[in-house]
Design a protein around this motif. Sequence first.
Motif, PDB file in Angstrom:
ATOM      1  N   VAL A 123       0.822  -1.204   0.000  1.00 16.48           N
ATOM      2  CA  VAL A 123       0.000   0.000   0.000  1.00 16.48           C
ATOM      3  C   VAL A 123       0.861   1.260   0.000  1.00 16.48           C
ATOM      4  CG1 VAL A 123      -1.614   1.335   1.389  1.00 16.48           C
ATOM      5  CG2 VAL A 123      -1.966  -1.098   1.072  1.00 16.48           C
ATOM      6  N   ALA A 124       0.418   2.266  -0.755  1.00 18.25           N
ATOM      7  CA  ALA A 124       0.978   3.616  -0.687  1.00 18.25           C
ATOM      8  C   ALA A 124      -0.136   4.559  -0.240  1.00 18.25           C
ATOM      9  CB  ALA A 124       1.538   4.051  -2.041  1.00 18.25           C
ATOM     10  N   LEU A 125       0.131   5.366   0.797  1.00 15.08           N
ATOM     11  CA  LEU A 125      -0.837   6.338   1.322  1.00 15.08           C
ATOM     12  C   LEU A 125      -0.255   7.736   1.219  1.00 15.08           C
ATOM     13  CD1 LEU A 125      -2.260   4.914   4.695  1.00 15.08           C
ATOM     14  CD2 LEU A 125      -3.409   5.052   2.503  1.00 15.08           C
ATOM     15  N   ALA A 126      -1.128   8.701   0.975  1.00 10.69           N
ATOM     16  CA  ALA A 126      -0.726  10.105   0.998  1.00 10.69           C
ATOM     17  C   ALA A 126      -1.909  10.931   1.482  1.00 10.69           C
ATOM     18  CB  ALA A 126      -0.266  10.574  -0.382  1.00 10.69           C
ATOM     19  N   VAL A 127      -1.630  11.927   2.315  1.00 14.63           N
ATOM     20  CA  VAL A 127      -2.652  12.840   2.814  1.00 14.63           C
ATOM     21  C   VAL A 127      -2.280  14.253   2.393  1.00 14.63           C
ATOM     22  CG1 VAL A 127      -3.813  13.758   4.850  1.00 14.63           C
ATOM     23  CG2 VAL A 127      -3.152  11.335   4.781  1.00 14.63           C
ATOM     24  N   ARG A 128      -3.246  14.961   1.782  1.00 12.22           N
ATOM     25  CA  ARG A 128      -3.031  16.339   1.351  1.00 12.22           C
ATOM     26  C   ARG A 128      -4.077  17.244   1.970  1.00 12.22           C
ATOM     27  NH1 ARG A 128      -0.981  13.246  -2.734  1.00 12.22           N
ATOM     28  NH2 ARG A 128       0.952  14.045  -3.690  1.00 12.22           N
ATOM     29  N   ASP A 129      -3.699  18.510   2.163  1.00  6.86           N
ATOM     30  CA  ASP A 129      -4.634  19.454   2.765  1.00  6.86           C
ATOM     31  C   ASP A 129      -5.537  20.057   1.701  1.00  6.86           C
ATOM     32  OD1 ASP A 129      -3.151  21.407   1.440  1.00  6.86           O
ATOM     33  OD2 ASP A 129      -2.090  22.060   3.249  1.00  6.86           O
ATOM     34  N   ALA A 130      -6.347  21.040   2.098  1.00  6.66           N
ATOM     35  CA  ALA A 130      -7.330  21.631   1.182  1.00  6.66           C
ATOM     36  C   ALA A 130      -6.680  22.354   0.009  1.00  6.66           C
ATOM     37  CB  ALA A 130      -8.229  22.597   1.959  1.00  6.66           C
ATOM     38  N   HIS A 131      -5.382  22.703   0.125  1.00  4.81           N
ATOM     39  CA  HIS A 131      -4.664  23.379  -0.961  1.00  4.81           C
ATOM     40  C   HIS A 131      -3.869  22.401  -1.814  1.00  4.81           C
ATOM     41  CE1 HIS A 131      -5.750  27.178   0.912  1.00  4.81           C
ATOM     42  NE2 HIS A 131      -5.251  26.744   2.064  1.00  4.81           N
ATOM     43  N   GLY A 132      -4.021  21.112  -1.540  1.00  8.84           N
ATOM     44  CA  GLY A 132      -3.302  20.123  -2.313  1.00  8.84           C
ATOM     45  C   GLY A 132      -1.876  19.888  -1.864  1.00  8.84           C
ATOM     46  N   GLN A 133      -1.479  20.497  -0.742  1.00 10.79           N
ATOM     47  CA  GLN A 133      -0.122  20.331  -0.236  1.00 10.79           C
ATOM     48  C   GLN A 133      -0.003  19.005   0.516  1.00 10.79           C
ATOM     49  OE1 GLN A 133       2.497  22.540  -0.893  1.00 10.79           O
ATOM     50  NE2 GLN A 133       0.925  23.368  -2.274  1.00 10.79           N
ATOM     51  N   LEU A 134       1.082  18.302   0.273  1.00  6.07           N
ATOM     52  CA  LEU A 134       1.308  17.024   0.928  1.00  6.07           C
ATOM     53  C   LEU A 134       1.556  17.230   2.417  1.00  6.07           C
ATOM     54  CD1 LEU A 134       1.698  13.936   0.524  1.00  6.07           C
ATOM     55  CD2 LEU A 134       4.153  14.399   0.284  1.00  6.07           C
ATOM     56  N   VAL A 135       0.789  16.491   3.232  1.00  8.03           N
ATOM     57  CA  VAL A 135       0.932  16.554   4.685  1.00  8.03           C
ATOM     58  C   VAL A 135       1.770  15.396   5.195  1.00  8.03           C
ATOM     59  CG1 VAL A 135      -0.317  16.556   6.883  1.00  8.03           C
ATOM     60  CG2 VAL A 135      -1.280  17.741   4.895  1.00  8.03           C
ATOM     61  N   VAL A 136       1.472  14.191   4.731  1.00  8.19           N
ATOM     62  CA  VAL A 136       2.210  13.004   5.138  1.00  8.19           C
ATOM     63  C   VAL A 136       1.997  11.930   4.089  1.00  8.19           C
ATOM     64  CG1 VAL A 136       0.291  12.024   6.476  1.00  8.19           C
ATOM     65  CG2 VAL A 136       2.645  11.421   7.084  1.00  8.19           C
ATOM     66  N   ASP A 137       2.985  11.076   3.900  1.00  6.94           N
ATOM     67  CA  ASP A 137       2.821   9.938   3.002  1.00  6.94           C
ATOM     68  C   ASP A 137       3.705   8.794   3.472  1.00  6.94           C
ATOM     69  OD1 ASP A 137       5.314  10.899   2.309  1.00  6.94           O
ATOM     70  OD2 ASP A 137       5.009  10.768   0.149  1.00  6.94           O
ATOM     71  N   GLY A 138       3.451   7.612   2.934  1.00  2.87           N
ATOM     72  CA  GLY A 138       4.225   6.437   3.299  1.00  2.87           C
ATOM     73  C   GLY A 138       3.933   5.297   2.357  1.00  2.87           C
ATOM     74  N   ILE A 139       4.866   4.341   2.304  1.00  2.36           N
ATOM     75  CA  ILE A 139       4.735   3.158   1.446  1.00  2.36           C
ATOM     76  C   ILE A 139       5.095   1.927   2.264  1.00  2.36           C
ATOM     77  CG2 ILE A 139       5.588   1.985  -0.624  1.00  2.36           C
ATOM     78  CD1 ILE A 139       6.241   4.734  -1.790  1.00  2.36           C
ATOM     79  N   ASP A 140       4.312   0.888   2.119  1.00  2.00           N
ATOM     80  CA  ASP A 140       4.559  -0.367   2.823  1.00  2.00           C
ATOM     81  C   ASP A 140       5.639  -1.150   2.082  1.00  2.00           C
ATOM     82  OD1 ASP A 140       4.451  -2.729   4.266  1.00  2.00           O
ATOM     83  OD2 ASP A 140       2.706  -3.483   3.176  1.00  2.00           O
ATOM     84  N   THR A 141       6.897  -0.786   2.313  1.00  2.00           N
ATOM     85  CA  THR A 141       7.997  -1.458   1.624  1.00  2.00           C
ATOM     86  C   THR A 141       8.390  -2.772   2.291  1.00  2.00           C
ATOM     87  OG1 THR A 141       9.586  -0.182   2.937  1.00  2.00           O
ATOM     88  CG2 THR A 141       8.944   0.720   0.784  1.00  2.00           C
ATOM     89  N   GLU A 142       7.943  -3.006   3.530  1.00  2.00           N
ATOM     90  CA  GLU A 142       8.333  -4.215   4.249  1.00  2.00           C
ATOM     91  C   GLU A 142       7.263  -5.304   4.209  1.00  2.00           C
ATOM     92  OE1 GLU A 142       9.524  -3.182   8.184  1.00  2.00           O
ATOM     93  OE2 GLU A 142      11.277  -2.060   7.521  1.00  2.00           O
ATOM     94  N   GLY A 143       6.137  -5.032   3.557  1.00  2.06           N
ATOM     95  CA  GLY A 143       5.100  -6.044   3.447  1.00  2.06           C
ATOM     96  C   GLY A 143       4.404  -6.342   4.758  1.00  2.06           C
ATOM     97  N   GLN A 144       4.234  -5.325   5.612  1.00  3.82           N
ATOM     98  CA  GLN A 144       3.601  -5.515   6.915  1.00  3.82           C
ATOM     99  C   GLN A 144       2.358  -4.649   7.077  1.00  3.82           C
ATOM    100  OE1 GLN A 144       4.606  -7.801   9.283  1.00  3.82           O
ATOM    101  NE2 GLN A 144       5.920  -8.498   7.626  1.00  3.82           N
ATOM    102  N   ASP A 145       1.783  -4.164   5.952  1.00  2.00           N
ATOM    103  CA  ASP A 145       0.704  -3.181   5.969  1.00  2.00           C
ATOM    104  C   ASP A 145       1.251  -1.850   6.467  1.00  2.00           C
ATOM    105  OD1 ASP A 145      -1.209  -4.779   4.809  1.00  2.00           O
ATOM    106  OD2 ASP A 145      -1.967  -5.545   6.701  1.00  2.00           O
ATOM    107  N   LEU A 146       0.398  -0.841   6.591  1.00  4.36           N
ATOM    108  CA  LEU A 146       0.907   0.508   6.780  1.00  4.36           C
ATOM    109  C   LEU A 146       0.029   1.306   7.728  1.00  4.36           C
ATOM    110  CD1 LEU A 146       3.062   2.548   5.718  1.00  4.36           C
ATOM    111  CD2 LEU A 146       1.407   3.226   3.979  1.00  4.36           C
TER     112      LEU A 146
END
Length: 807
Positions: free
Chosen positions: A211-234
């Motif tokens: 899984v890849a997750l990303a959260v952006r604010d109302a202006h489209g600016q990236l707040v936080v993101d992450g990728i499950d590179t270890e295969g343990q969910d995220l």
Amino acid sequence: MRLSHRNSSQIIFAAAFAITLGLPGLTIAQNKKQTADLRAPEPGYLYPPGGRAGTTSDVQLGGYDWTPDLQFFVLDSRIKLQTSGEPGPILIPPPPYWFGAKAYITPLPLPREIPAKLTIPEGFPAGPVYWAVAGASGVCQKTGIFWVGTEPEVVEDSTSKVGQKLPALPVTVNGRLSRIEEVDRYRFTAAKDGPVTCEVFARRLGVNMNVALAVRDAHGQLVVDGIDTEGQDLALTFWAKAGVEYTLSINDFDFRGDRSFVYRLTLTAGPRVLATLPALGKRGGIQEIEFLGLGLATGQPKLESIKQKVTFPEDPKQNFLTHRLETKFGTTPAFGIPLSSISQSVASKASNEILHVPASITGIFEGASTEARFRCEGKKGEVWNLAAEARRFGSPLDLVLSILGPDGKQVSQNDDLPGTTDAGLTLQLPADGMYTLVVSDQSGKVGKKTSLYRLLVEKVIPDFAVTTVARLNLQIGGTGEFLVKANRIGGFKEPISLRITGLPEGVTVPANLVIPPDKSELKIALTAADNAPAMASLVTITGTAATISHVAFASLSGNLAAKYPDEERTSSLLMATTLVPRLKLIDVEADGGRKVHRGSTHPAEVILERINDFKGEVSLQMNSIQSYQRQGINGPDMIVPASENRAFYPCFMPEWLETTRTSRMELIGVVKVPDAKGKIRYLVTPMLGRITMSIEGAILKVDPGLREIALRPGESVQIPVKVLRSAKLPVPVKLELKLPEELAGVLKAEAVTVPPGQTSVNMRITCTKEVNSNEMPAIIIRGTALQDGRYAVVSEGNINFECLKKK
């Protein structure tokens, strides 16, 4: 009496590795009649992939090589799963497709789905639930998984174009990445300033997705993101501002997608617990626990800790306390604290701390330290069970456990136990004296407060564990055997009596099943009567010696992010009686021997060898496992009459296939036969060989003269369409309007037939109603011709469409 869980794990995994697929875990005597392979049905996914305790919901069960007579089993009798229909059509992955190096070499299997109702009782604990499926062809090793949650739940709105608006947090979203390149988006708002935690379950559901997750604010600016590179969910935690609308996007890291790519996304307005000190809780005890996590003390997304007293349940059957920590900044998502009957402590910073057996102690490798030493006094002949655990608690450490004798020399060492990077061993002490227990790390991930480990040392008392296989198959009228193993602990030498309950009707075992005192296993003979029905049932095996009784456990497959092998096991063993095979299915053509045009249908010759007096119809179907089934290649469910032993299966090759590639198709043959009770059952036989086709250029091309149209309701447009045909295709071509689901009922057009020799025609398209959407999928003009009067040749042309508002 206590049983060392580490010894139990080793036996369970040894049994699991001995299992083979096909007719797993059971050696079946050959019937006098002719034999052939049977293909057991395979469980896949549930959608939605879970639910909340105390609810009943409509779900779709997805699985592979399914027939209408299947039995479904939930391995927890408290949960009800009731089907309400038969398997639907085989579901072919839709466009878009990848070509070249990125195209799947080994594609995902092709499912069928069945509607069902899932009922979860009030008070059911949060966590995974396992399910399985059986047919007259048997049971397979794989186990399906769905999840029980504690939060309010919603289901993804797959029609949303701007991101689905979620209700107030906390909430769990049941979603699916149903096709390649799909990105799901959800909009949410925090009620107050503070941390918000986003957690995704996918691999724990058996989904091979990073899984890849990303959260952006109302202006489209990236707040936080992450990728499950270890295969343990995220899981991610970030600081949210009250009243601000955030958009969360979720996709597979490689942008893959399929019907089976289901997930559960939980959003909680609160910080997140990562670990506890100590790592376990004592049953029936009240203890101050130090919680380690993100935002626990200040609400900021940084590692910190707080201490609170926790009351642990006494129930010996309960393995976890599912705890939600209350903080000043919100309630954390549920966090599982394992339970033990031993008092729990936290390691001091002193070197060579003395432990008194039994002991369970949690420590941290802070700074540059990669080793911890403890001392325990023992006597010659004592048997100790030792374990060094980290992965079980989500710690990044990879532990090695070493034991040094009173003379300072190494007595024993273990690195990894089966199925985990945690370590453990059982040791009989060779002499009196002080022993040194060395826990060391080889991951290189020390230095954080979450780099924790737990060391267990306990004296082994006489006891035993019983293990076997999770799936059994036995042919009706035949005999077979399976193995039950006893792990004798602490010098336990008593005979172990075995009792088996729940056997399918007509199946018998010998009386007085006993594992002798000097043996560690017993082969149990099985006999299925000639008049036994084809059926499956959940079987329980109980071992008893003196006053001790234990049920037999077997390891389960399915969870792709398992941290602790003992959690992935069951005492509900699934056994099926299978009918005698009735068919052999053989591909006639040699591998790679046939050239096929793009967009055309290849009639592949197949031989049907009927065996064991079978004379009925045969349904030829696509095998769910296609080694090279990619990019829309497909074929129908085709009925071969009872009188025929040879058939031509139509394999359709879409026009977008690459001419540089070879395509393959694998089939199954499905037959209907009555069992001994007169009930109609279905047998599935895989084909020997693969239909293999080399792709050549197309012999039909449909080309719309317009690439874009814009219409208001009531308006029409004439589309000039060119139809180009090879001399190999001197037949009429039928043109039809093909609409995506979103435009059903919005446009209409009469079908047009283009006679041989004619290369162009006008096709009128009318807009019948308005549709409110800024993003319209393309519409398609499809041309179909019948080669040799029966085999479809298809070409399609796309037109972009814009629906204008009424004037």
